[in-house]
Design a protein around this motif. Structure first.
Motif, PDB file in Angstrom:
ATOM      1  N   ASP A 148      49.932  40.904  30.741  1.00 26.73           N
ATOM      2  CA  ASP A 148      50.797  41.884  31.399  1.00 26.73           C
ATOM      3  C   ASP A 148      51.573  42.741  30.410  1.00 26.73           C
ATOM      4  OD1 ASP A 148      50.307  40.936  34.156  1.00 26.73           O
ATOM      5  OD2 ASP A 148      51.321  39.133  33.451  1.00 26.73           O
ATOM      6  N   MET A 149      51.619  42.329  29.141  1.00 28.98           N
ATOM      7  CA  MET A 149      52.383  43.066  28.145  1.00 28.98           C
ATOM      8  C   MET A 149      51.861  42.730  26.761  1.00 28.98           C
ATOM      9  SD  MET A 149      56.513  43.132  27.661  1.00 28.98           S
ATOM     10  CE  MET A 149      56.818  41.939  26.381  1.00 28.98           C
ATOM     11  N   ASP A 165      67.194  47.285  30.745  1.00 35.45           N
ATOM     12  CA  ASP A 165      66.441  47.401  31.999  1.00 35.45           C
ATOM     13  C   ASP A 165      66.950  48.567  32.841  1.00 35.45           C
ATOM     14  OD1 ASP A 165      64.631  45.404  31.547  1.00 35.45           O
ATOM     15  OD2 ASP A 165      65.698  43.863  32.685  1.00 35.45           O
ATOM     16  N   ALA A 169      60.348  38.173  28.905  1.00 34.27           N
ATOM     17  CA  ALA A 169      59.352  38.520  29.915  1.00 34.27           C
ATOM     18  C   ALA A 169      58.504  37.308  30.276  1.00 34.27           C
ATOM     19  CB  ALA A 169      58.466  39.663  29.405  1.00 34.27           C
ATOM     20  N   ASP A 217      58.061  37.887  38.621  1.00 29.64           N
ATOM     21  CA  ASP A 217      58.776  38.761  37.690  1.00 29.64           C
ATOM     22  C   ASP A 217      58.253  38.493  36.288  1.00 29.64           C
ATOM     23  OD1 ASP A 217      60.512  40.651  36.799  1.00 29.64           O
ATOM     24  OD2 ASP A 217      62.346  39.636  37.435  1.00 29.64           O
ATOM     25  N   GLY A 218      58.607  39.349  35.346  1.00 27.13           N
ATOM     26  CA  GLY A 218      58.153  39.163  33.979  1.00 27.13           C
ATOM     27  C   GLY A 218      56.653  39.350  33.854  1.00 27.13           C
ATOM     28  N   GLY A 219      56.046  38.694  32.875  1.00 26.52           N
ATOM     29  CA  GLY A 219      54.617  38.842  32.676  1.00 26.52           C
ATOM     30  C   GLY A 219      54.083  37.964  31.568  1.00 26.52           C
ATOM     31  N   GLY A 276      62.783  48.818  33.269  1.00 25.11           N
ATOM     32  CA  GLY A 276      61.781  47.818  32.918  1.00 25.11           C
ATOM     33  C   GLY A 276      60.682  48.451  32.075  1.00 25.11           C
ATOM     34  N   TYR A 306      58.456  35.211  33.890  1.00 22.78           N
ATOM     35  CA  TYR A 306      57.207  34.954  34.619  1.00 22.78           C
ATOM     36  C   TYR A 306      57.096  33.475  34.981  1.00 22.78           C
ATOM     37  CZ  TYR A 306      52.195  34.952  35.681  1.00 22.78           C
ATOM     38  OH  TYR A 306      50.973  34.808  36.321  1.00 22.78           O
ATOM     39  N   ILE A 319      58.283  45.473  34.039  1.00 21.99           N
ATOM     40  CA  ILE A 319      58.519  44.115  33.537  1.00 21.99           C
ATOM     41  C   ILE A 319      59.900  44.050  32.881  1.00 21.99           C
ATOM     42  CG2 ILE A 319      57.747  42.412  31.827  1.00 21.99           C
ATOM     43  CD1 ILE A 319      54.907  43.418  32.264  1.00 21.99           C
ATOM     44  N   THR A 320      60.646  43.022  33.201  1.00 22.93           N
ATOM     45  CA  THR A 320      62.004  42.912  32.670  1.00 22.93           C
ATOM     46  C   THR A 320      62.013  42.642  31.170  1.00 22.93           C
ATOM     47  OG1 THR A 320      64.111  41.736  32.845  1.00 22.93           O
ATOM     48  CG2 THR A 320      62.119  40.445  33.202  1.00 22.93           C
TER      49      THR A 320
END
Length: 504
Positions: free
Chosen positions: A344-345, A216, A249, A260-262, A221, A253, A208-209
């Motif tokens: 996701d995070m 990164d 992030a 991408d992201g989360g 990531g 997303y 995840i960025t």
């Protein structure tokens, strides 16, 4: 196969004329004796059948005490590389009173003779285990009821809820069927898929960025199942950097439609959700946070607020600002968030404000409690398959050195934090220390030397102005080193160092 659940009722003798709907009755705990007999018989005739259930099935899971003793004896024999069958086990049960009630040692022969094959052993094992969990749930429910009818003086209702959640979680993870060995072909397939995903992304990272290019590149990531520790002394910008990473992030997303992201969960144990939102709003609307605190705002500032708020309200960014959370409560809330909205995070601000929970005795020292917390955070990262970022304090030893750049040894209650973390990063801003170390003229110093020393200090201040360092002191799967970032204290903003920015 007959399964007796808790709704199977046995009616007691009733006085004549008592209405049926109020007749006293008792309920047997859920069990299945036929499944227990079938499993034991199959293992007795072929010990290799034990391999199918040995990972999750234990003697305690059997309803019949005699069956539990038989399974325990079988396990002991097999663990010693000995054959377990009715002949070798006869001596164990020759005078066993539990077994005597159902036929004595000859019962072993009956179990073996009555089995058609070993094909259903795993199904029998799962049935036995499932019914054990049901019995434990019934007992847990009764315990919760009884404890709340007669609570201890110093135990609050919230404490009991937390304890019940922990018991439920422990029960849910006993004998998990998931896990075990994965063949190398499957592992290679997963690794190749991750590499392909990274190649297709514009950022060319597999995790995840963070929204910060140099970070990164250094980290690749933020990766699932990793525990990342972000540490620093007060006023270095730990919360600001963690907020920036979490915001970036979530924004990636939203903008990419989930490619991408989360989705981010943020446990803010120190700041309220409103304070955290104000920080992000100040950054995005470019209104200084100090002006917001003082109420020194103009009409156009509110226009910026409204515009920024409209853009931010759709972010998949969830904040929990409950103070003094325990690690078990945090785990429960993270699991619930993932189930309800996706996750996701996870970010925890900060580690030392968590507590080990009811399982920690009052005389346990803080190092042991922090060890329990870091192990719990790593377990959450693996269980939910997400990166977990936990902020951490540093000891005052940093302030005693001339070079105040943090090191791994500066981690507060450091042993377990350094051991359990996959990545350890430190935030360091030299500008903070330089501003507080303006040189004064010494009594024995002439003006020329003082001016020279002051000029050097001015040069260092200029070089350090609006910059910060993220020192990667440990990275289990990559290189260590230092990443330089742009930092603007006016908006508590971290960004790429090459960003051109003009603040108002």
């Amino acid at each position: 196969m007959t399964i007796t659940f808790d709704n199977a009722l046995t009616t007691l003798d009733q006085p004549p004329g008592l209405p049926a709907e109020i007749e006293p009755s008792f309920r047997q705990p859920p069990h299945n004796l036929e499944a227990e007999q079938g499993l034991l018989g199959a293992v007795l005739i072929n010990n290799r059948a034990h391999e199918k259930v040995s990972e999750f099935l234990r003697p305690i899971h059997f309803y019949d005490p005699a069956h539990a003793r038989i399974f325990e004896a079988i396990q002991k024999k097999i663990d010693r590389n000995e054959i377990a069958n009715p002949v070798t086990l006869r001596n164990y049960f020759q005078h066993d009173q539990d077994l005597a009630e159902i036929g004595g040692a000859d019962y072993l022969n009956e179990l073996a003779v009555g089995v058609a094959g070993i094909f259903n052993v795993e199904d029998y094992g799962r049935t036995i285990h499932d019914l054990y969990l049901r019995r434990e749930l019934i007992e847990l429910g009764e315990t919760v009821v009884n404890e709340n009818y007669a609570p201890e003086f110093d135990v609050t209702a919230k404490d009991q809820i937390e304890q019940a959640e922990q018991r439920l979680y422990d029960l849910a993870t006993v004998g998990d069927f998931e896990g075990g060995f994965v063949d190398f072909k499957a592992a290679l397939g997963t690794a190749l898929s991750m590499a392909q995903d990274a190649y297709r992304r514009d950022s060319h990272i597999s995790g995840i960025t963070t929204g910060l290019t140099d970070m990164d590149r250094k980290l690749g990531g933020l990766h699932p199942s990793d525990l990342l520790i972000l540490a620093g002394r007060p006023s270095m910008g730990k919360t600001a950097l963690a907020t920036a990473v979490a915001f970036n992030a979530a924004k990636a997303y939203l903008v990419s439609g989930g490619r991408d992201g989360g989705k981010v969960g943020f446990f803010s144990l120190e700041m309220s959700a409103e304070q955290l939102a104000t920080r992000i709003l100040a950054d995005q609307s470019e209104v200084a946070s100090e002006k917001i605190r003082r109420g020194d705002l103009r009409q156009e500032d509110f226009g910026r607020f409204s515009k920024a708020a409209a853009e931010l309200e759709r972010l998949p960014f969830f904040i929990d600002d409950t103070p003094a959370l325990t690690i078990s409560a945090l785990r429960t809330r993270a699991r619930r968030l993932k189930r309800q909205h996706g996750l996701d995070m996870l970010v925890i601000d900060y580690l030392q404000l968590l507590s080990g929970g009811a399982g920690m005795r009052s005389n346990d020292n803080r190092v042991q409690e922090v060890s329990m917390i870091t192990r719990g955070l790593k377990a959450i990262a693996k269980e939910l398959d997400i990166p977990v970022i936990a902020l951490s304090q540093l000891s005052r030893a940093v302030e005693q050195r001339e070079d105040k750049r943090p090191q791994l040894a500066d981690l507060r209650e450091s042993g377990s934090i350094e051991q359990d973390a996959d990545v350890v990063m430190f935030v360091y801003r030299e500008q903070y220390y330089l501003e507080r170390a303006q040189p004064g003229r010494r009594p024995d110093e002439d003006e020329g030397k003082f001016n020279e020393r002051h000029a050097k200090w001015m040069v260092r201040c200029e070089e350090a102005h609006n910059t910060a360092e993220v020192i990667i002191g440990k990275q289990r799967h990559g290189p260590i080193g230092t990443v330089r970032l742009f930092f603007d204290g006016q908006f508590t903003r971290f960004a790429n160092l090459d960003t051109t920015y003009t603040g108002g």
